[in-house]
Design a protein around this motif. Structure first.
Motif, short mmCIF file in Angstrom:
data_model
loop_
_atom_site.label_atom_id
_atom_site.label_comp_id
_atom_site.label_asym_id
_atom_site.label_seq_id
_atom_site.Cartn_x
_atom_site.Cartn_y
_atom_site.Cartn_z
N LYS A 218 0.81 -1.18 -0.01
CA LYS A 218 -0.09 -0.13 0.02
C LYS A 218 0.81 1.33 0.06
N ASP A 219 1.83 1.17 0.82
CA ASP A 219 2.62 2.49 0.84
C ASP A 219 3.33 2.59 -0.61
N ARG A 220 3.84 1.69 -1.08
CA ARG A 220 4.60 1.69 -2.36
C ARG A 220 3.66 2.26 -3.52
N VAL A 221 2.58 1.67 -3.29
CA VAL A 221 1.61 2.11 -4.59
C VAL A 221 1.26 3.39 -4.42
N GLU A 222 0.92 4.08 -3.05
CA GLU A 222 0.91 5.42 -2.91
C GLU A 222 2.07 6.32 -3.50
N TYR A 223 3.49 5.71 -3.01
CA TYR A 223 4.47 6.49 -3.46
C TYR A 223 4.64 6.51 -5.08
N PHE A 224 4.31 5.44 -5.68
CA PHE A 224 4.13 5.44 -7.29
C PHE A 224 3.01 6.03 -7.97
N ASP A 256 9.44 -1.99 -5.30
CA ASP A 256 9.64 -0.99 -6.12
C ASP A 256 9.80 -1.29 -7.54
N ASN A 257 10.78 -2.13 -7.84
CA ASN A 257 11.08 -2.59 -9.32
C ASN A 257 9.77 -3.12 -10.10
N LEU A 258 9.21 -4.19 -9.28
CA LEU A 258 7.96 -4.45 -9.92
C LEU A 258 7.14 -3.75 -10.42
N ILE A 259 6.68 -2.93 -9.45
CA ILE A 259 5.67 -1.74 -9.75
C ILE A 259 6.33 -0.63 -10.75
N SER A 260 7.49 -0.32 -10.58
CA SER A 260 8.21 0.62 -11.54
C SER A 260 8.07 0.02 -13.04
N ASN A 261 8.41 -1.18 -13.02
CA ASN A 261 8.35 -1.89 -14.39
C ASN A 261 6.89 -1.83 -14.83
N ALA A 262 6.25 -2.23 -13.98
CA ALA A 262 4.66 -2.34 -14.47
C ALA A 262 4.62 -0.94 -15.13
N ILE A 263 4.59 0.21 -14.38
CA ILE A 263 4.31 1.52 -15.06
C ILE A 263 4.99 1.79 -16.24
N LYS A 264 6.49 1.64 -16.30
CA LYS A 264 7.21 1.98 -17.15
C LYS A 264 6.62 1.30 -18.59
N TYR A 265 6.64 0.11 -18.73
CA TYR A 265 6.26 -0.69 -19.94
C TYR A 265 5.03 -0.81 -20.09
#
Length: 348
Positions: A218-224, A256-265
């Motif tokens: 939840k915290d990392r989703v809010e961050y991203f 962070d990397n899993l969410i970041s990649n899911a956003i990026k690509y």
């Protein structure tokens, strides 16, 4: 082996010929066929008929001078003078197999020497051929490490000032500008944290603890969230209570990397679905996906499958390294144009 034996058997044939000569001249006063403990022999006439034989093998190959058959070595000698009507003298000795043992010893010895020489030569060539690649990787690592040190101060200042800004008194135009600055700063921050972990922190002692995975996600989703909103991407969360024993810093890098990649690509107006179960975490997106044959290489360092997106290609390699350290499995399912699905499985 036959070449080595030929000289010895020829000598035996010479000795036996002399004995046949003596027996021929003293026949019929002497009628006992000459024998020798070193070999056996047989005599045949010009039409290949047996006159007398002490040999174990009855069949004789008169077309060969020396040959091996059924464990016996045979030497066929043609006589110019037909003593006792003999045209062919056949010497027979038992094959003791010592020559074969010696051959295997020679093969093992010289084979081992050749293998060691080729191994050393191969290692030298491999080292020589890989040197340019190794130098390039070392240069890249050094560049990343130096760049990481330089990024820390300005990045921290940007993020701190964004947090302190009062958006309530801003006009809408300035709010949009601040959002763009915030998106860029968080993108760089994620990359910075990966580089910091890669160059400085991965060798640190683990501080394992029981982590509440649901709260961390939840915290990392809010961050991203601000990064996702910049591409109109929505999050779909299905989270149950689950824990894991792990270093918080490392687990955060994985999420962070899993969410970041899911956003990026992901595609614009796409979706990211995160499902947390007791021992299973799934992160899937509706993005561009990758070809099936490229999936095994997704976790290679510095490898990027889309040159239009930023980054150094280190995020997923960090994820794999951390999960391997904790014996946690990760699998990937992806189809071009349909999206990617990452599944993490762990034991209690």
């Amino acid at each position: 082996m036959l070449s080595d034996k030929r000289a010895t058997l020829a000598q035996y044939a010479y000795i036996q010929t002399k004995r046949l000569k003596v027996l021929h001249y003293f026949f019929p006063e002497r009628t006992e066929y000459p024998r020798d403990p070193r070999f056996k022999s047989a005599i045949y006439d010009i039409e290949f008929n047996k006159i007398f034989s002490l040999n174990e093998m009855e069949r004789v190959d008169f077309d060969e001078e020396i040959y091996v058959e059924n464990g016996y070595i045979h030497f066929v000698k043609g006589l110019d003078t037909y003593y006792l009507g003999t045209r062919y003298l056949v010497i027979e000795v038992k094959d003791d197999g010592e020559w074969l043992v010696q051959i295997w010893k020679d093969i093992a010895l010289y084979g081992a020497i050749a293998f060691i020489l080729f191994l050393l030569f191969g290692l030298y060539l491999a080292k020589l051929f890989l040197k340019p690649m190794r130098d390039s990787i070392m240069l890249l690592d050094r560049f990343i490490k130096d760049t990481t040190h330089e990024l820390n101060t300005p990045l921290s200042a940007i993020l701190a000032n964004i947090e302190m800004m009062d958006t309530d008194v801003m006009v809408e135009k300035n709010k949009k500008k601040l959002d763009r600055i915030n998106i860029a700063a968080k993108t760089v921050s994620t990359l910075y944290k990966d580089l910091t972990y890669l160059t400085l922190e991965q060798e640190k002692q683990n501080e394992d603890e029981v982590l509440d995975i649901k709260e961390i996600i939840k915290d990392r989703v809010e961050y991203f969230d601000i990064l996702a909103r910049s591409k109109q991407i929505t999050f779909q969360l299905s989270l149950t209570d689950a824990t894991i024993v792990m270093d918080r810093r490392k687990f955060t890098r994985v999420i962070d990397n899993l969410i970041s990649n899911a956003i990026k690509y992901n595609k614009r107006n796409g979706e990211i679905r995160i499902v947390l179960e007791r021992n299973r975490l799934t992160v899937s997106d509706t993005g561009i996906g990758i070809a099936e044959e490229k999936i095994p290489f997704m976790f290679d360092r510095y490898l990027r499958f889309n040159s239009s997106e930023g980054g150094f290609g280190v995020g997923l390699s960090i994820v794999k390294k951390i999960l391997d350290e904790y014996n946690i499995a990760i699998s990937v399912e992806s189809k071009e144009g349909k999206g990617t699905r990452m599944v993490i499985l762990w034991n209690d």
